[in-house]
Motif scaffolding. Sequence first.
Motif, mmCIF file in Angstrom:
data_model
loop_
_atom_site.group_PDB
_atom_site.id
_atom_site.type_symbol
_atom_site.label_atom_id
_atom_site.label_comp_id
_atom_site.label_asym_id
_atom_site.label_seq_id
_atom_site.Cartn_x
_atom_site.Cartn_y
_atom_site.Cartn_z
ATOM 1 N N MET A 168 6.672 -13.216 6.108
ATOM 2 C CA MET A 168 7.717 -12.397 5.494
ATOM 3 C C MET A 168 7.045 -11.133 4.965
ATOM 4 N N VAL A 169 7.475 -10.004 5.481
ATOM 5 C CA VAL A 169 6.878 -8.730 5.092
ATOM 6 C C VAL A 169 7.918 -7.934 4.316
ATOM 7 N N TYR A 170 7.524 -7.475 3.135
ATOM 8 C CA TYR A 170 8.388 -6.634 2.311
ATOM 9 C C TYR A 170 7.799 -5.234 2.287
ATOM 10 N N LEU A 171 8.627 -4.260 2.580
ATOM 11 C CA LEU A 171 8.246 -2.865 2.447
ATOM 12 C C LEU A 171 9.006 -2.322 1.245
ATOM 13 N N HIS A 172 8.277 -1.866 0.256
ATOM 14 C CA HIS A 172 8.872 -1.388 -0.990
ATOM 15 C C HIS A 172 8.611 0.108 -1.116
ATOM 16 N N MET A 173 9.670 0.891 -1.151
ATOM 17 C CA MET A 173 9.558 2.330 -1.376
ATOM 18 C C MET A 173 9.495 2.510 -2.893
ATOM 19 N N ALA A 174 8.294 2.421 -3.432
ATOM 20 C CA ALA A 174 8.125 2.440 -4.885
ATOM 21 C C ALA A 174 8.613 3.755 -5.493
ATOM 22 N N ARG A 175 8.261 4.871 -4.847
ATOM 23 C CA ARG A 175 8.705 6.180 -5.352
ATOM 24 C C ARG A 175 9.006 7.091 -4.173
ATOM 25 N N ALA A 176 10.053 7.885 -4.323
ATOM 26 C CA ALA A 176 10.434 8.839 -3.281
ATOM 27 C C ALA A 176 11.208 9.990 -3.900
ATOM 28 N N ASN A 177 11.143 11.121 -3.242
ATOM 29 C CA ASN A 177 11.983 12.266 -3.593
ATOM 30 C C ASN A 177 13.265 12.127 -2.783
ATOM 31 N N GLY A 178 14.301 11.594 -3.394
ATOM 32 C CA GLY A 178 15.548 11.374 -2.665
ATOM 33 C C GLY A 178 15.385 10.206 -1.716
ATOM 34 N N LEU A 179 15.860 10.373 -0.495
ATOM 35 C CA LEU A 179 15.718 9.353 0.534
ATOM 36 C C LEU A 179 14.506 9.656 1.387
ATOM 37 N N ALA A 180 13.762 8.610 1.751
ATOM 38 C CA ALA A 180 12.561 8.775 2.567
ATOM 39 C C ALA A 180 12.636 7.851 3.775
ATOM 40 N N SER A 181 12.142 8.329 4.900
ATOM 41 C CA SER A 181 12.098 7.528 6.120
ATOM 42 C C SER A 181 10.809 6.730 6.188
ATOM 43 N N TYR A 182 10.892 5.545 6.782
ATOM 44 C CA TYR A 182 9.715 4.724 7.040
ATOM 45 C C TYR A 182 9.766 4.208 8.471
ATOM 46 N N TYR A 183 8.604 3.844 9.006
ATOM 47 C CA TYR A 183 8.498 3.302 10.360
ATOM 48 C C TYR A 183 7.367 2.289 10.344
ATOM 49 N N VAL A 184 7.626 1.071 10.823
ATOM 50 C CA VAL A 184 6.640 -0.008 10.768
ATOM 51 C C VAL A 184 6.143 -0.354 12.164
ATOM 52 N N LEU A 185 4.822 -0.482 12.284
ATOM 53 C CA LEU A 185 4.178 -0.958 13.503
ATOM 54 C C LEU A 185 3.469 -2.272 13.197
ATOM 55 N N VAL A 186 3.434 -3.166 14.182
ATOM 56 C CA VAL A 186 2.712 -4.431 14.051
ATOM 57 C C VAL A 186 1.664 -4.476 15.144
ATOM 58 N N GLY A 187 0.454 -4.851 14.760
ATOM 59 C CA GLY A 187 -0.622 -5.009 15.730
ATOM 60 C C GLY A 187 -1.125 -6.438 15.736
ATOM 61 N N ARG A 188 -1.534 -6.903 16.931
ATOM 62 C CA ARG A 188 -2.084 -8.253 17.087
ATOM 63 C C ARG A 188 -3.388 -8.165 17.849
ATOM 64 N N ARG A 189 -4.315 -9.098 17.497
ATOM 65 C CA ARG A 189 -5.609 -9.136 18.187
ATOM 66 C C ARG A 189 -6.152 -10.552 18.095
ATOM 67 N N GLY A 190 -6.833 -10.989 19.162
ATOM 68 C CA GLY A 190 -7.523 -12.266 19.118
ATOM 69 C C GLY A 190 -6.947 -13.306 20.041
#
Length: 162
Positions: free
Chosen positions: A121-143
């Motif tokens: 379970m991954v939580y992304l928390h926008m702790a502080r922002a000027n108004g609305l902010a965009s985010y984009y998440v990438l996941v990497g795997r290895r092994g």
Amino acid sequence: MKHRVKSLIVGALMLASTTALKADPREAEDVAYRMATSYVAKGFSMAPTDHSGVLGGGQAVRFLIPVTKGLDYVFLSGADRSALDVDVYVYDEVGNLILDDRRGSKLAGVQFRAAYNGTAMVYLHMARANGLASYYVLVGRRGVAKDSGPAAVTGEAGVQPN
């Protein structure tokens, strides 16, 4: 006349603040992919997710990522310039914190080795922002997946971008 000048100044300030607070999804995506370049060089297979969007300061989103015991994972979150502080928290299926990145930065990422087969379970928390902010998440795997034996969770918070 004085009232008119005052109205023009207020209007100009409102226009300037509106454009400065506009979320930019493309910028967030570009930042995330720039962060990923060093992980690709380390053998991670990076994949886009359907986890992108816009958040205001103090808001958070949760998403689930399937994990396989023995594989290394990296979660990277790129954000636009409206984001001031982004945090990432990773929990196992029973709610135990695996790793977090709570640095005061708009770039956030964590790397860990899965000790179980299941879901993170991954939580992304926008702790502080000027108004609305965009985010984009990438996941990497290895092994290579491990079939049996005890495995400890090892990880690294505050993954640095290139």
